[in-house]
Design a protein around this motif. Structure first.
Motif, mmCIF file in Angstrom:
data_model
loop_
_atom_site.group_PDB
_atom_site.id
_atom_site.type_symbol
_atom_site.label_atom_id
_atom_site.label_comp_id
_atom_site.label_asym_id
_atom_site.label_seq_id
_atom_site.Cartn_x
_atom_site.Cartn_y
_atom_site.Cartn_z
ATOM 1 N N CYS A 755 9.187 66.014 -39.150
ATOM 2 C CA CYS A 755 9.829 65.082 -40.081
ATOM 3 C C CYS A 755 8.839 64.579 -41.129
ATOM 4 O O CYS A 755 9.172 64.431 -42.314
ATOM 5 C CB CYS A 755 10.433 63.910 -39.316
ATOM 6 S SG CYS A 755 11.779 64.378 -38.198
ATOM 7 N N GLN A 756 7.596 64.296 -40.691
ATOM 8 C CA GLN A 756 6.592 63.820 -41.636
ATOM 9 C C GLN A 756 6.284 64.887 -42.688
ATOM 10 O O GLN A 756 6.096 64.578 -43.868
ATOM 11 C CB GLN A 756 5.310 63.437 -40.899
ATOM 12 C CG GLN A 756 4.268 62.814 -41.824
ATOM 13 C CD GLN A 756 2.855 62.956 -41.298
ATOM 14 O OE1 GLN A 756 2.572 63.869 -40.516
ATOM 15 N NE2 GLN A 756 1.971 62.070 -41.708
ATOM 16 N N LYS A 758 8.288 67.112 -43.891
ATOM 17 C CA LYS A 758 9.369 67.118 -44.870
ATOM 18 C C LYS A 758 9.232 65.959 -45.851
ATOM 19 O O LYS A 758 9.450 66.115 -47.067
ATOM 20 C CB LYS A 758 10.720 67.033 -44.162
ATOM 21 C CG LYS A 758 11.126 68.308 -43.432
ATOM 22 C CD LYS A 758 12.514 68.159 -42.830
ATOM 23 C CE LYS A 758 12.959 69.447 -42.163
ATOM 24 N NZ LYS A 758 14.334 69.329 -41.588
ATOM 25 N N SER A 759 8.861 64.772 -45.338
ATOM 26 C CA SER A 759 8.726 63.608 -46.225
ATOM 27 C C SER A 759 7.549 63.764 -47.171
ATOM 28 O O SER A 759 7.614 63.337 -48.331
ATOM 29 C CB SER A 759 8.577 62.333 -45.393
ATOM 30 O OG SER A 759 7.382 62.363 -44.634
ATOM 31 N N CYS A 760 6.463 64.400 -46.706
ATOM 32 C CA CYS A 760 5.301 64.610 -47.576
ATOM 33 C C CYS A 760 5.627 65.591 -48.700
ATOM 34 O O CYS A 760 5.104 65.467 -49.811
ATOM 35 C CB CYS A 760 4.121 65.125 -46.763
ATOM 36 S SG CYS A 760 3.377 63.877 -45.701
ATOM 37 N N ALA A 762 8.580 65.867 -49.994
ATOM 38 C CA ALA A 762 9.496 65.164 -50.892
ATOM 39 C C ALA A 762 8.780 64.147 -51.767
ATOM 40 O O ALA A 762 9.135 63.956 -52.936
ATOM 41 C CB ALA A 762 10.594 64.488 -50.073
ATOM 42 N N SER A 763 7.767 63.458 -51.229
ATOM 43 C CA SER A 763 7.067 62.431 -52.008
ATOM 44 C C SER A 763 5.623 62.359 -51.568
ATOM 45 O O SER A 763 5.297 62.640 -50.408
ATOM 46 C CB SER A 763 7.748 61.064 -51.823
ATOM 47 O OG SER A 763 7.711 60.683 -50.462
#
Length: 1291
Positions: A755-756, A758-760, A762-763
Motif C-alpha cells: 500500500c505504501q 502505491k501511495s509513493c 501517487a504522491s
C-alpha cells in the motif's frame, strides 16, 4: 379444430360416413368431401380429432384399401396432418406389425410418401392439440426428457423416433444375431391394392417382405436432404440420443444387413473428409504462422505470462487444426517445425539479460510434448464420453463425425509418429546448436545401444545413462524430440528401429563402447554431496523422477551442509536441460520453496529459519533469466509467488543479530534472504511496469496484473483441482503443501509495504521530522550513508568512474564498523527508504551533496539492504514521471558522459530500423544537449555500478527492465543516452542494448509503427509493387528471421521486422491505432493479391481454376498474419475492440478512394480476408470448442460475438447503411458465417434466435440457403422451429 357437436356424435358421424363411402366404392376425393362435411368448419386446416377417430376406431377393424387411399389423399390435401396421423399410426401399428401385416405394409407406404411432409398450422388451439397428441402417443417427454412446446421440435423428435423404431423392429423381426437372406425388390405401384384376406402362409410371406420394405423405406428417407437436416438437429442438441442411433446402424453394418448404404446416407460421410487449407508449399508454413508467432513472443524476457504455455499451445493446436481443416499429422508436423525454427533463431545470440537457448529448448522438448500429451488426454476423455453415451456439445466437426468418423486415440498417435518420421526430411532444422550437440549424441547413442542389446539378448537392458560416451553418434534434434516423446508415453521405443534413425556404424560402435557411470548413479548409490559431485550433478541433468525425489528430501531433511547443495543442484541442469522430466522438477521446486512444518513443531520463531541456507541457495539460483522464464512457461508463476510471500513476511520481520546482519560469514544473512525473496517476488509481479502496461494481460481475463490477482489465480487453480475440474497447470502440482486459499491480508508487513508503494507512486513523500518513528529510522539510514561518505573521503565532483563494489563484498573487509548500521527488521527499513531518497535527491539538487556522493550513498544503501532497490525504482520512476526535477548535464564531470559511444549507438540504431523497413526522422544528440532528469541520472549512475556476474543477476533482473521502462517514458534522445552509458559499462551487451534502444522508437511514433507493420506484411507476403505477389511463397523466416542476431558490420543488422515488432508491440500506448492499421493492411494486401489474379497480364493463371484458389489462399494468409499480430499486440482488449468497433467501422466507412477501381474478385477477397482475421483472432483468444456456461470465457465470448452478429443482422434488415462495396459486404458475411458454422459452431449457441433468423433470411436472399440452414441448426433447441420453416428450400 373446434366442433359444435359433441365428441361421441362426431365420432359416430365419421364412422357412418366412412362405411357409406366404402359401400358406394367412392373415390378418395368423394371421401374427402363427405368426411369434410362432418367437420362443420370453413377453415382449411388439419383436424386432429378426425385423425384420432380414424386411427382409433377404423384401422384394425376396417383395413380396407379404400381407407388407406383416403389417408393418402387427406394427407396430401392437408385435411389431416402428416405429423399427427403418422405419429398415431406409428404408436399403434409398429408394436402390432406381426399381427397386422397388411396394415403395417400400408403404413410403410404412407411413411414413405409423407414422413418428411411438414405444414405449419395457423390455429393455436389446433397446433396445441397436435403437439400434445404426438407427444403422448410417441412418449416424447419420457423418452427425451424435454418439454415439447413447438411444432417444429415435435416434428424433429417424431422423425427421429420413427427411424429408431423401424430399426428396432428390424432387429426383432430378423431375430439377431441370425442375419436375413437377401434384399428383395418390392413393386410399389400395387401396394394400396393388397387384399386384406389371405391364408397364414401368405401372412408369413408378407411379414418377411414388410421387413425388407421397412429397410427400403429407411434408405429412401435417408436419401433426402431434409432427413439429414432433421438428424443433424438431433445430433447437435441431443448427441447421446443420436449416438444410440449410430450404435444401431453400426450393429446393422456389422451383421451386413444393409451393405453400408444406410449409414453412409444418414451420416453424410463426405462432410467428414476435411480438405486441408495447407496443401500448397507456400501454405505449409503460412497457415501455421500463429505457432511461430506465439513461440517467438513467448521468448520475450520482459513478459512472464501467468498461464501455462502448455495450456495455451494445446488450445492453439486444436484451434489451428480445425481452422486449417488439417489432419493430425499435418498439425503435429507444423508444430514441430515451428519449434525447431524457434531454436534455430538462437544459433548466434547476443549477450544480455534475455532468455537464451535454454528457454527455446524448453519450448521444443518440454512444452510442445506436454501440449501434445494434453491434446491426446482431451481426445481420450472425449472418446470415453462417447463410449459412455455422455453428451459432448460444441463438437467442431461438420456432419456427424465424432460419433462415427472421429479418430481413435491409436490413430492419432500413429499420425504423431508419422510427423516425427517426416521430420527426417528437414535436415536444415535438425542440426543441433553447439551447446546441445552432446545431448543429441547421447540420445542417438541411447537408441543405438538399445538396438544393439536387443539384437543380442531379450533378458534385460543395460542401464543407459546420459554419460554414454558417443561423442560422434550423429545425433540431431529429432533424436532429442523422440526421447522427449518417449518420456511422456506419446510413443514407445519402437521408434529406435525406424529406418535411418540410427546409422549402422553407430550401432556397431555401441557394441564396443563402455558405459560410463553417471554422477547421478553415484548419487543414488549413496555418495555424499561433496564439492566435485555437487558440481557434476549441477551441470548434468537428472534422468529419472526418483533422483529428483531423493534430492528434494535431502534439501529438506539432509545434513546442514548438504541442504544448500541439494537445493542448488535442483535448480541446475535438471531444471534448465532436464527436458524429459522438467515438469516434475518444476513441481518439486515449487514445493521446496514452501518447506512443510515439521510434525509437532512449536516455538516462537518460524520453521523457515531452520531452512535459511537452503532457501537462500535456491532463491539465488532461480533468479537467473532463463530459470524464471522456464517457470513462467510451465505456468507456475502464481504458485511460486504464493510460496515466496511467506519468506518475505518472515525474514523481513526478523531483527538481525550481530552475527547475522552483515553479508559476511559462512551463512546468508536475514537481509540477504529477504532481499533475494523480495526482489524475486517483484519480478514475478513486475511491479516496475507502468499502470497502462499492467492492464494489458496475455490471458482471456483482461485484469490488472498485481499481487492480488496472482493470489486469486493461485486460489482458483487449487479450488478447481479439488473440484475435479480442468486445471491449467501441471497435474503434479496437486502435491503442493498447502491447499488452503492464500490472501494478501495473511501477510500484514507485505501488505503494508504494498500500500505504501502505491501511495509513493501517487504522491511524493513529505519531509523528515524527529517525532515520526518512520522518519527516525530514515535519519538512522541517512547517518549510515553520510558516515560512509566521510570514511571514504571528501566529496568528489567527478562521477564518471563510479564505484563498482560488489553487493556480496563484506563491509568488514573494507574496514567499516558494521555496528554503525541500523539493526532493524527489513520491513521497517523499506518503509523509511522513500524519505531517505527524497532527502538525498533534494540535497543533490541544491548542491549540498555531490553527484558522486549521491551515487556512492545509493550504492551503500543497496549493499546494506539489496531489497532497497524496490523503493529506489519506485521513487525514481515516479519522480521522473512527475517531471519536477531540473535536468543535469551528462558531461563526464558532474555525471557520467555517454559521448564516446553515443554516435555509434545512434547510427546502429538507425541501421536496424532501416533494415526493418522503418525510415523516420530521429533527433540527433549532436544538435541537443546531453542531459537527463536528476532522478533518472541518479538511477542510471547507480545501475552502472553493478558488476555483470551471475551472483548479481537477481539485481539485474529487476534493475534492467525498470530502467528501460522509466526511460522509455521520457522524450527522445534519452534512450540512446542511457544505452550509450550502459554500452560503455557492459561492452558484451552492445548488440542487446542497441536492439533495446531501437524498440523504444515505436512507443510514441505512429508513423514508425505503420512502417514496421507494413514491413511485416511485405516480408511475409511479398511486396505490393512486385508482380509475383500471388505466386510468392509466404516466409516465416523473412518475417521472424532465421537468426536473432548476426555479427555483421552493423551489429544486429539482420533483425527481422516481425521479431522487432513482437519485442516492441507491448509497449505501444495507442493500440487502437495499431488495430486500424492492421485492418487497413489486411484489406489492402487481400485486394492486391486478388487484383494480380484478375490483371490483364495473368491470362495463363486466369485460365485455371486453381489460380482463384491460390488467391483465396493468399487472402487467408493475409488474414492469418493480421490476426496473429493483432492478438499478440493487445490481447483481449484489441480482440474485443475488433469485434465491437474496428470491423463495424470498416464496414460502415467508404474506402473508394483507397480501393480505386478494384475488381469484383478483389472486393470479395477483401471481405474474405477480413472475416478470416476476425474468426482467427477470436479463436486464438477464446478457442473454437465448447466451454462451460459458468466460465468467464463463455460469458465474454458469448457477449462479444452476439453483439457483432446482431450488428450484421441489423444491417441485413436494412436498419443500418453500409459504406463498403456490396461485394465486400456479401463476401464478409457469407465467409464469416461459413467459418463460424464449420469451425466454431459452439459460438452460435449463445446467439439469440432472432439474430440468427435475420442472418439466415439475409443469406437466403443471397441464395445461400444451405449456409443459412447450417447456421440455424447450430442455434440450439430454440432455433429448431426456424430450421423446420426453412425445410422447403431443401431440394
Amino acid at each position: 379444430m373446434v366442433m359444435e357437436m359433441g365428441e361421441e356424435s362426431f365420432q359416430q358421424r365419421v364412422i357412418e360416413t366412412v362405411k357409406r363411402c366404402q359401400q358406394r366404392q367412392d373415390g378418395p376425393l368423394i371421401w374427402a368431401m363427405e368426411i369434410g362435411n362432418c367437420l362443420n368448419s370453413g377453415k382449411v386446416e388439419p383436424s386432429p380429432e378426425l385423425g384420432e377417430v380414424l386411427v382409433s376406431y377404423l384401422c384394425f377393424q376396417n383395413n380396407h384399401p379404400s381407407l388407406w387411399k383416403f389417408f393418402d389423399y387427406a394427407l396430401s390435401s392437408r385435411l389431416l396432418s402428416p405429423l399427427h396421423l403418422l405419429s398415431l399410426l406409428t404408436a399403434k401399428l409398429v408394436p402390432h406389425r406381426r399381427s397386422q401385416p397388411q396394415a403395417f405394409r400400408l403404413y410403410l407406404e404412407l411413411l414413405n410418401r409423407h414422413a418428411l411432409s411438414f405444414h405449419d398450422v395457423t390455429s393455436d388451439s389446433c397446433k396445441h392439440k397436435i403437439i400434445e397428441s404426438v407427444s403422448v402417443s410417441l412418449e416424447l417427454s419420457q423418452t427425451y426428457n424435454v418439454g415439447v412446446v413447438e411444432l417444429g421440435h415435435v416434428f424433429v423428435l417424431f422423425f427421429f423416433t420413427v427411424i429408431v423404431r423401424l430399426i428396432d423392429s428390424l432387429f426383432e423381426d430378423w431375430g439377431f444375431p441370425n442375419p436375413s437372406a437377401g434384399v428383395e425388390s418390392v413393386e410399389h405401384h400395387s401396394i394400396m391394392e393388397i387384399d386384406s384376406v389371405g391364408n397364414e402362409q401368405h401372412l408369413v410371406q408378407m411379414r418377411m417382405k414388410n421387413s425388407l420394405i421397412a429397410l427400403q423405406v429407411l434408405n429412401k428417407l435417408a436419401e433426402s436432404g431434409k432427413a439429414v437436416v432433421l438428424l443433424r438437429l438431433v445430433h447437435f442438441n441431443m448427441p447421446e440420443k443420436f449416438n444410440g442411433l449410430l450404435q444401431r446402424l453400426q450393429f446393422l453394418e456389422a451383421n451386413k444387413l444393409n451393405k453400408h448404404r444406410l449409414i453412409g446416407m444418414l451420416v453424410d460421410t463426405k462432410s467428414l473428409r476435411p480438405t486441408s487449407c495447407c496443401n500448397s508449399e507456400s501454405g505449409l508454413s503460412a497457415c501455421w504462422l500463429p505457432f511461430d508467432i506465439y513461440m517467438e513472443n513467448a521468448m520475450d524476457g520482459r513478459q512472464l505470462p501467468v498461464r501455462s504455455a502448455i495450456v495455451i499451445l494445446s488450445e492453439t493446436i486444436n484451434t489451428l487444426r480445425v481452422l486449417n481443416r488439417a489432419s493430425w499429422q499435418e498439425t503435429f508436423l507444423a508444430l514441430w517445425l515451428s519449434a525447431l525454427r524457434l531454436v534455430q533463431r538462437e544459433r548466434d545470440p547476443p549477450e544480455g539479460p534475455v532468455p537464451h537457448l535454454e528457454a527455446r529448448l524448453c519450448m521444443l522438448l518440454s512444452i510442445v510434448p506436454l501440449a501434445i500429451a494434453d491434446v491426446l488426454a482431451e481426445e481420450s476423455k472425449l472418446q470415453f464420453s462417447k463410449v459412455k453415451g455422455v453428451a459432448t456439445p460444441g463438437c467442431t466437426e461438420t456432419g456427424f463425425g465424432r460419433g462415427l468418423g472421429g479418430q481413435c486415440l491409436a490413430s492419432i498417435k500413429e499420425e504423431l509418429i508419422s510427423s516425427l518420421q517426416v521430420l527426417e526430411n528437414f535436415t536444415g532444422l535438425l542440426c543441433p546448436p553447439a551447446s546441445a550437440v552432446g545431448e543429441a549424441n547421447n540420445a542417438a547413442a541411447k537408441a543405438a545401444r538399445f538396438i544393439s542389446i536387443s539384437q543380442i539378448t531379450t533378458d534385460g537392458l543395460v542401464s543407459n545413462s546420459p554419460g554414454d560416451p558417443f561423442l560422434n553418434s550423429g545425433g540431431n534434434m529429432r533424436h532429442l524430440i523422440v526421447e522427449a516423446c518417449i518420456a511422456r508415453n506419446l510413443i514407445d521405443t519402437s521408434a529406435y528401429f525406424w529406418h535411418g534413425y540410427v546409422p549402422a556404424s553407430v550401432i556397431a560402435l555401441s557394441e564396443l563402447s563402455p558405459v560410463q557411470k553417471s554422477p547421478w548413479s553415484m548419487f543414488m548409490e549413496g555418495a555424499p554431496l561433496n564439492g566435485s559431485l555437487t558440481a557434476l550433478l549441477f551441470s548434468t541433468p537428472a534422468s529419472s523422477l526418483a533422483e529428483i525425489e531423493k534430492l528434494y528430501h535431502i534439501a529438506l531433511n539432509g545434513l546442514v551442509e548438504e541442504r544448500s547443495a541439494a537445493a542448488k543442484i535442483l535448480c541446475g541442469a535438471s531444471l534448465t536441460r532436464g527436458w524429459n522430466i522438467q515438469e516434475e522438477v518444476v513441481c518439486f521446486l515449487v514445493k521446496i520453496l514452501s518447506p512443510p512444518v515439521p510434525p509437532g513443531y512449536t516455538g516462537p520463531r518460524s520453521h523457515l529459519i531452520d531452512h535459511m541456507s537452503m532457501l537462500s541457495a535456491i532463491l539465488f539460483e532461480v533468479s537467473t533469466i532463463d530459470t524464471i522464464h522456464i517457470l513462467s512457461m510451465h505456468g507456475v508463476i502464481p504458485e511460486v509467488a504464493a510460496a515466496v510471500m511467506p519468506l518475505c513476511e518472515v525474514f523481513g520481520s526478523l531483527v538481525p543479530t550481530s552475527s547475522n546482519k552483515s553479508n559476511s560469514g559462512d551463512g546468508p544473512s536475514f537481509y540477504m534472504v529477504f532481499s533475494s525473496a523480495f526482489l524475486f517476488l517483484l519480478r514475478l509481479w513486475k511491479f516496475y511496469r507502468p499502470p497502462l502496461e499492467q492492464s494489458i494481460t496475455d490471458g482471456a481475463m483482461g485484469v490488472e496484473l498485481n499481487l492480488e490477482y496472482l493470489l486469486l489465480l493461485r486460489n482458483y487453480r487449487i479450488a478447481s483441482h479439488y473440484s475435479a475440474s480442468q486445471n491449467e497447470i501441471n497435474s503434479n502440482l496437486d502435491q503442493q503443501v498447502s491447499d488452503k486459499p492464500i490472501y494478501l491480508d495473511h501477510f500484514p508487513k507485505l501488505r503494508a509495504w504494498y500500500c505504501q508503494n502505491k501511495s509513493c507512486i501517487a504522491s511524493a513523500p513529505s519531509g523528515l521530522s524527529t517525532s515520526n518513528p518512520v522518519h527516525q529510522v530514515a535519519n538512522k539510514i541517512l547517518s549510515m550513508i553520510y558516515s560512509k561518505m566521510t570514511k571514504s573521503g571528501a566529496s568528489s565532483g567527478n562521477s564518471s568512474t563510479p564505484s563498482t563494489a560488489s553487493v556480496s563484498e563484506s563491509p568488514a573487509s573494507t574496514g567499516e564498523d558494521v555496528y554503525q548500521r541500523p539493526i532493524l527488521p527489513a520491513w521497517e527499513l523499506l518503509e523509511a527508504i522513500p524519505f531517505v531518497l527524497e532527502a538525498v535527491l533534494t540535497a543533490c539538487a541544491y548542491g549540498r551533496l555531490s553527484s558522486r556522493d549521491l551515487t556512492t550513498g545509493l550504492r551503500d544503501l543497496v549493499d546494506f539492504l539489496p531489497a532497497s532497490l524496490a523503493a529506489i525504482i519506485s521513487y525514481f520512476s515516479a519522480e521522473v514521471t512527475r517531471g519536477v526535477w531540473k535536468p543535469v548535464p551528462m558531461n563526464g564531470i558532474d555525471w557520467p558522459s555517454p559521448a564516446a559511444n553515443l554516435p555509434s549507438i545512434e547510427s546502429e540504431l538507425k541501421a536496424i530500423l532501416a533494415a526493418a523497413g522503418v525510415n523516420v526522422p530521429l533527433c540527433s544528440c549532436e544538435k541537443l544537449p546531453i542531459v537527463l532528469p536528476l532522478p533518472l541520472a541518479a538511477f542510471v549512475s547507480l545501475t552502472i555500478t553493478f558488476k555483470l556476474n551471475k551472483s548479481l543477476e537477481y539485481l539485474h533482473g529487476v534493475v534492467g527492465p525498470a530502467l528501460e521502462n522509466c526511460a522509455s517514458g521520457c522524450p527522445w534522445p534519452i534512450i540512446p543516452i542511457i544505452g550509450s552509458l550502459w554500452a560503455q559499462k557492459a561492452r558484451g551487451w552492445h548488440e542487446f542494448i542497441v536492439v533495446s534502444c531501437s524498440r523504444t522508437v515505436f512507443i510514441r511514433n505512429k508513423e514508425a509503427v505503420v512502417q514496421l507493420l507494413r514491413s511485416c506484411f511485405t516480408s511475409f507476403l511479398g511486396s505490393l509493387h512486385v508482380s509475383p505477389l500471388l505466386t510468392n511463397q509466404s516466409s516465416v523466416d523473412n518475417l521472424l528471421g532465421c537468426i536473432v542476431s548476426a555479427h555483421t558490420v552493423c551489429p544486429a543488422m539482420s533483425i527481422a521486422p516481425g521479431f522487432l515488432y513482437l519485442r516492441s508491440c507491448r509497449t505501444i500506448h495507442d493500440v487502437e491505432h495499431i488495430s486500424d492499421v492492421i485492418v487497413g493492411l489486411v484489406a489492402e494486401y487481400a485486394r492486391e493479391a486478388a487484383g494480380r489474379w484478375a490483371s490483364s497480364d495473368s491470362h495463363r493463371l486466369k485460365s485455371s481454376r486453381a489460380s482463384l484458389s491460390l488467391a483465396s489462399s493468399k487472402a487467408r494468409e493475409v488474414g492469418t498474419l493480421g490476426a496473429s499480430l493483432l492478438f499478440h499486440t493487445g490481447g483481449l482488449h484489441m480482440v474485443q475492440e475488433l469485434y465491437r468497433e474496428t470491423i463495424p467501422t470498416w464496414l460502415l466507412s467508404s474506402r473508394e478512394e483507397k480501393a480505386g477501381k478494384a475488381s469484383a474478385v478483389a472486393r470479395i477477397m477483401e471481405g474474405y480476408a477480413m472475416a478470416y482475421m476476425l474468426v482467427l483472432s477470436g479463436s486464438l483468444m477464446w478457442g473454437v470448442g465448447a466451454t462451460t456456461k459458468e466460465s468467464c470465457t463463455f460469458s465474454r465470448r458469448a457477449l462479444i460475438i452476439s453483439k457483432h452478429l446482431e450488428f450484421l443482422g441489423r444491417v441485413l434488415d436494412g436498419n443500418i447503411s453500409l459504406g463498403c462495396h456490396p461485394a465486400t459486404w456479401k463476401a464478409y458475411v457469407s465467409c464469416l458465417v461459413g467459418l463460424i458454422v464449420s469451425c466454431a459452431p459452439a459460438w452460435v449457441e449463445a446467439v439469440q434466435v432472432e439474430t440468427l433468423k435475420k442472418l439466415a433470411n439475409g443469406l437466403k436472399g443471397w441464395h445461400e440457403c444451405e449456409l443459412a440452414l447450417s447456421l440455424l441448426e447450430r442455434g440450439g433447441i430454440e432455433s429448431i422451429g426456424c430450421v423446420i420453416e426453412m425445410l422447403d428450400v431443401i431440394n
